[in-house]
Design a protein around this motif. Sequence first.
Motif, PDB file in Angstrom:
ATOM      1  N   LYS B  30      43.531  44.340  35.013  1.00 21.83           N
ATOM      2  CA  LYS B  30      42.345  45.272  35.336  1.00 21.83           C
ATOM      3  C   LYS B  30      43.394  46.309  36.453  1.00 21.83           C
ATOM      4  O   LYS B  30      43.093  47.079  37.080  1.00 21.83           O
ATOM      5  CB  LYS B  30      41.385  45.068  36.192  1.00 21.83           C
ATOM      6  CG  LYS B  30      40.209  44.240  35.414  1.00 21.83           C
ATOM      7  CD  LYS B  30      39.294  43.750  36.628  1.00 21.83           C
ATOM      8  CE  LYS B  30      38.193  43.347  36.058  1.00 21.83           C
ATOM      9  NZ  LYS B  30      37.202  42.320  37.154  1.00 21.83           N
ATOM     10  N   GLU B  31      45.066  45.837  36.111  1.00 16.23           N
ATOM     11  CA  GLU B  31      46.035  46.669  36.691  1.00 16.23           C
ATOM     12  C   GLU B  31      45.977  48.117  36.316  1.00 16.23           C
ATOM     13  O   GLU B  31      45.736  48.123  34.869  1.00 16.23           O
ATOM     14  CB  GLU B  31      47.079  46.701  36.897  1.00 16.23           C
ATOM     15  CG  GLU B  31      48.421  46.488  37.856  1.00 16.23           C
ATOM     16  CD  GLU B  31      49.411  46.422  37.754  1.00 16.23           C
ATOM     17  OE1 GLU B  31      50.462  46.108  38.553  1.00 16.23           O
ATOM     18  OE2 GLU B  31      49.505  44.437  37.171  1.00 16.23           O
ATOM     19  N   VAL B  32      46.407  49.357  36.790  1.00 19.54           N
ATOM     20  CA  VAL B  32      46.863  50.386  35.710  1.00 19.54           C
ATOM     21  C   VAL B  32      48.270  50.469  36.269  1.00 19.54           C
ATOM     22  O   VAL B  32      49.252  51.265  36.987  1.00 19.54           O
ATOM     23  CB  VAL B  32      46.592  51.830  36.540  1.00 19.54           C
ATOM     24  CG1 VAL B  32      46.885  53.184  36.387  1.00 19.54           C
ATOM     25  CG2 VAL B  32      45.027  51.535  36.881  1.00 19.54           C
ATOM     26  N   GLY B 144      40.495  55.214  20.350  1.00 14.93           N
ATOM     27  CA  GLY B 144      41.645  54.597  20.989  1.00 14.93           C
ATOM     28  C   GLY B 144      40.874  54.185  21.939  1.00 14.93           C
ATOM     29  O   GLY B 144      41.141  52.904  22.175  1.00 14.93           O
ATOM     30  N   LEU B 145      39.715  54.584  22.142  1.00 14.85           N
ATOM     31  CA  LEU B 145      38.786  54.201  23.006  1.00 14.85           C
ATOM     32  C   LEU B 145      38.050  53.649  22.455  1.00 14.85           C
ATOM     33  O   LEU B 145      36.398  52.832  23.517  1.00 14.85           O
ATOM     34  CB  LEU B 145      38.597  54.940  24.004  1.00 14.85           C
ATOM     35  CG  LEU B 145      39.989  55.498  24.555  1.00 14.85           C
ATOM     36  CD1 LEU B 145      39.895  56.706  26.254  1.00 14.85           C
ATOM     37  CD2 LEU B 145      40.830  54.458  25.963  1.00 14.85           C
ATOM     38  N   LEU B 146      37.172  53.623  21.444  1.00 10.73           N
ATOM     39  CA  LEU B 146      36.188  53.497  20.683  1.00 10.73           C
ATOM     40  C   LEU B 146      35.393  52.338  20.606  1.00 10.73           C
ATOM     41  O   LEU B 146      33.998  52.155  20.857  1.00 10.73           O
ATOM     42  CB  LEU B 146      35.668  54.635  19.330  1.00 10.73           C
ATOM     43  CG  LEU B 146      37.333  54.039  18.320  1.00 10.73           C
ATOM     44  CD1 LEU B 146      36.766  52.896  17.953  1.00 10.73           C
ATOM     45  CD2 LEU B 146      36.665  55.559  17.306  1.00 10.73           C
ATOM     46  N   HIS B 147      36.473  51.222  20.314  1.00 10.32           N
ATOM     47  CA  HIS B 147      35.927  50.057  21.250  1.00 10.32           C
ATOM     48  C   HIS B 147      35.910  49.302  22.364  1.00 10.32           C
ATOM     49  O   HIS B 147      35.721  48.385  22.145  1.00 10.32           O
ATOM     50  CB  HIS B 147      36.711  49.021  19.610  1.00 10.32           C
ATOM     51  CG  HIS B 147      38.660  49.334  19.915  1.00 10.32           C
ATOM     52  ND1 HIS B 147      39.060  50.688  19.819  1.00 10.32           N
ATOM     53  CD2 HIS B 147      39.039  48.230  20.590  1.00 10.32           C
ATOM     54  CE1 HIS B 147      40.465  50.650  20.043  1.00 10.32           C
ATOM     55  NE2 HIS B 147      40.652  48.842  20.761  1.00 10.32           N
ATOM     56  N   SER B 148      36.026  49.860  23.150  1.00  8.17           N
ATOM     57  CA  SER B 148      35.903  49.779  24.647  1.00  8.17           C
ATOM     58  C   SER B 148      36.880  49.051  24.314  1.00  8.17           C
ATOM     59  O   SER B 148      36.478  47.225  25.371  1.00  8.17           O
ATOM     60  CB  SER B 148      34.783  49.217  24.999  1.00  8.17           C
ATOM     61  OG  SER B 148      33.791  50.435  24.565  1.00  8.17           O
ATOM     62  N   PRO B 149      38.232  48.551  24.556  1.00 11.18           N
ATOM     63  CA  PRO B 149      38.932  47.991  24.428  1.00 11.18           C
ATOM     64  C   PRO B 149      39.275  47.242  25.729  1.00 11.18           C
ATOM     65  O   PRO B 149      39.052  48.326  26.753  1.00 11.18           O
ATOM     66  CB  PRO B 149      40.570  48.674  23.768  1.00 11.18           C
ATOM     67  CG  PRO B 149      40.547  49.694  24.875  1.00 11.18           C
ATOM     68  CD  PRO B 149      39.334  50.494  24.128  1.00 11.18           C
ATOM     69  N   LYS B 150      40.356  45.939  26.000  1.00 15.15           N
ATOM     70  CA  LYS B 150      40.596  45.346  27.052  1.00 15.15           C
ATOM     71  C   LYS B 150      41.682  45.787  27.774  1.00 15.15           C
ATOM     72  O   LYS B 150      41.783  45.686  28.977  1.00 15.15           O
ATOM     73  CB  LYS B 150      40.381  43.743  26.998  1.00 15.15           C
ATOM     74  CG  LYS B 150      39.158  43.534  26.715  1.00 15.15           C
ATOM     75  CD  LYS B 150      39.637  41.791  26.801  1.00 15.15           C
ATOM     76  CE  LYS B 150      38.050  40.712  26.491  1.00 15.15           C
ATOM     77  NZ  LYS B 150      38.065  39.785  25.548  1.00 15.15           N
ATOM     78  N   LYS B 174      39.900  56.626  34.441  1.00 11.10           N
ATOM     79  CA  LYS B 174      39.521  55.290  35.764  1.00 11.10           C
ATOM     80  C   LYS B 174      38.081  54.568  35.297  1.00 11.10           C
ATOM     81  O   LYS B 174      37.971  53.885  36.328  1.00 11.10           O
ATOM     82  CB  LYS B 174      38.748  56.192  37.118  1.00 11.10           C
ATOM     83  CG  LYS B 174      39.730  57.062  37.359  1.00 11.10           C
ATOM     84  CD  LYS B 174      39.802  58.013  38.896  1.00 11.10           C
ATOM     85  CE  LYS B 174      41.433  58.392  39.425  1.00 11.10           C
ATOM     86  NZ  LYS B 174      41.213  59.772  40.189  1.00 11.10           N
ATOM     87  N   GLN B 175      37.265  55.011  34.541  1.00 15.51           N
ATOM     88  CA  GLN B 175      35.726  54.695  34.194  1.00 15.51           C
ATOM     89  C   GLN B 175      36.268  53.702  33.381  1.00 15.51           C
ATOM     90  O   GLN B 175      35.795  52.314  33.389  1.00 15.51           O
ATOM     91  CB  GLN B 175      35.202  55.705  33.352  1.00 15.51           C
ATOM     92  CG  GLN B 175      34.218  56.207  34.021  1.00 15.51           C
ATOM     93  CD  GLN B 175      33.666  57.855  33.680  1.00 15.51           C
ATOM     94  OE1 GLN B 175      33.221  57.136  32.115  1.00 15.51           O
ATOM     95  NE2 GLN B 175      33.311  58.604  33.877  1.00 15.51           N
ATOM     96  N   GLU B 176      37.135  53.970  32.097  1.00 17.32           N
ATOM     97  CA  GLU B 176      37.646  52.572  31.662  1.00 17.32           C
ATOM     98  C   GLU B 176      37.933  51.165  32.807  1.00 17.32           C
ATOM     99  O   GLU B 176      38.061  49.668  32.353  1.00 17.32           O
ATOM    100  CB  GLU B 176      38.556  53.117  30.697  1.00 17.32           C
ATOM    101  CG  GLU B 176      38.270  53.746  29.156  1.00 17.32           C
ATOM    102  CD  GLU B 176      37.229  53.362  28.522  1.00 17.32           C
ATOM    103  OE1 GLU B 176      37.519  52.064  28.136  1.00 17.32           O
ATOM    104  OE2 GLU B 176      36.173  53.989  28.391  1.00 17.32           O
ATOM    105  N   ASN B 177      38.940  51.594  33.551  1.00 17.42           N
ATOM    106  CA  ASN B 177      39.469  50.441  34.048  1.00 17.42           C
ATOM    107  C   ASN B 177      39.124  49.481  35.195  1.00 17.42           C
ATOM    108  O   ASN B 177      38.900  49.063  35.517  1.00 17.42           O
ATOM    109  CB  ASN B 177      41.062  51.983  35.161  1.00 17.42           C
ATOM    110  CG  ASN B 177      41.407  50.566  36.162  1.00 17.42           C
ATOM    111  OD1 ASN B 177      41.417  50.656  37.593  1.00 17.42           O
ATOM    112  ND2 ASN B 177      41.890  49.584  35.625  1.00 17.42           N
TER     113      ASN B 177
END
Lengths: 265, 289
Positions: B30-32, B144-150, B174-177
Amino acid sequence: MNIYKQELKQYRNTLIGWCIAYICILALYLSFLPAFLDEGGGMRDYFASLPPEFMAAFGLDISLFFGPLGFITFVMTMFVLLVGIQAVHMGLSIYGKEQRNRTSDFLLSKPVKRAKIFWSKFLAGLTALFISEVVIYSAGYFIIKMVSDAAFPMNTYLLLLATCTFVQLVFFALGTLLSVLLKRIKNIVGLATGVGMGFFVIRMIANISNATTLRWINPYQFFDNMYVVAYNRYESASILVSLGVFVVLEAVSLWIYQHMDIHAV
Amino acid sequence: MTNVIELNGLTKFYGKVKGIEDVSFEVEEKEVFGFIGPNGAGKSTTIRTLLSLIFPTKGSATIFGKDCIKHASEIAMDVGYLPSEVFYYDGMKVKDLLNYSASFFKKDCKQKIEELSSLLDLPLNRKIEDLSFGNKKKVGIVQGLLHSPKLIILDEPSAGLDPLIQQTFFNILKQENERGATIFFSSHILSEVQRMCDRVAILKEGHLIALQKISELRKDSYKKVTVSGTLKEELDLENVTNRQSADEHTTFLYKGDVRKLLSTLAKQHIDDILIEEPSLEEIFLHYYQ
C-alpha cells in the motif's frame, strides 16, 4: 486462445493477398497447359534444343516432363519460390512484427508465459499457411479441370503439391529462428523475399553445377519432384530432413524466445 | 507491513555496459514508492527486470514474495504496468485493444474500462493509429489499471499528458492506492514524485544512492534561484551554494526558509526573480557528491 485469435486477425489481410496472388499465378501458368499438351511434339523438340543446363537449373528431366504432371512439376519449380517467401514472412512475423511495432512490452507484461505466446503465434502462423495450402491445392485442381480435360492421377498431383507444404514448414521455421535472432527487423517483407530468392538462386546454381552435396542445405531441394512423378512417392530422406529441420529450428527458436531480453523501445 | 517488492543486489549488464549494479530496496504494501533518477540512471532497467522483460545478470527480485523471473506470469496477474512510451497494434480500435488486454485476466473488466475511459475522456471507438500521443497514453493508463491490480508500476507516466488529464490521472492513482494498491512510481520529475509518494529511492548511474522519506527530502529540498539585478557579494543567507554570476544575472542554490530568502532579496536592487526546482542533476551534485 486469445493470442491465437488476435494473430490470425493480424494476418487476415496479408493472407487474403497471398491467396489471391496464388490463384492468379496458378491461373496464368496453368492456362498454358492445353497448348503444352496439344503441341507436345513441337514443345519436346523445342525443349530438347535448349542447352541441357536450362532444364537442369529447374531440376527437370525431359523424359518425364511431357504430360500434365510434368507440366505441373515445371510450374511448381517457380511457384515454390512464392510459397517459400510466404512461409519465411510468416515465420518472421512470429516475433519480428511485435519487435518492429514495439508491442512486445504490452504482450509480455501480461499474465501469460512466453512459451504460450510462442506456441499461440506458431499455431496462428501454421493455420495461415494451411489455409494457403488448401487454396493452392483446390485452385490448382479446379483450374486444370477448367482449362483441360487431360486425365492425371490425383494421388501424384497431391503428392506433388504437398511438397509445397514441406517447403513451407522448413522456411516457416527458418523465418521463426531469424525473427528471434535478429535484433531489429525493419523490413519483414524485404528480408523474407531476400531469403526466399537467395535459396532459389542457390538451387539453380547447384542444379546447373550438379552439386548434389548442396541438396540437403537448401529447403527447395529437399524434395525431387521428378522422383515423385516417376515413382509416385517421396524419398524417405526428404521427409525426415524436412521434419527434422523444422522441429530443430522451432525448438531452438522457442528456447531463445524464452531466454531473450526484450529491450526498451 | 508486508513487502510487495524486494530487490536483492539486483544487477544488469548489457554486455559490458552497466544498466544497474547491486540495487537493493523494499517497497511495502500500500506504499506509493517513488523511483527517481536522471535519464540513463537505470530506472527502466530495474522496472524491466521486475517485469521479467529482461533477465538479471546477478541478484534477484521478488514481487508478492515470488521470484519475478520464475513466476513472472503468475505475478503479472496482479500487476498493472504503464510504460513511458506506449505502442499498440495499429488497425485496432481502442475498445478492441482494451478487451484484448482484459482477456488475459480472469475477471470481468468491463465496468472498470468504462469508468476509467469516462474519467479520462478516452474515445473508445477510434482507431489507435489515429490517436494523439496523449490519447495513446490514456489507453496505456486504462489497459494498465483495468484489472484493478494490487501493484501498479509506472514508468514516467505523466509524459505526454496535459495538466488537466495529469490531475485526473493522479486522482485515479490516489483512489487505487486507497483501494489497497501499491504504487511504484518511476520519474525524473522530482515535484511529481514529491507530490505522490511516501518514500523515494534515488538512482544514479545504475547505483542506488539514497532511500528517503519524502518528508525528509522536502526538508532538505533545494531551490534554484535566478536573480536579475545587482546582488551583494555576501548575502545574509545560510545554505547558498553554487553561486554563479554573468552580466546582471546571478544564479544560486538555496536550502531553507523561502520567506527568509524573499525578505533578504527584497533589500537588494533586483529587477526580476525566478525560483524553481533544481534539476535532479543539480540536486545530485549538491547532495551526494
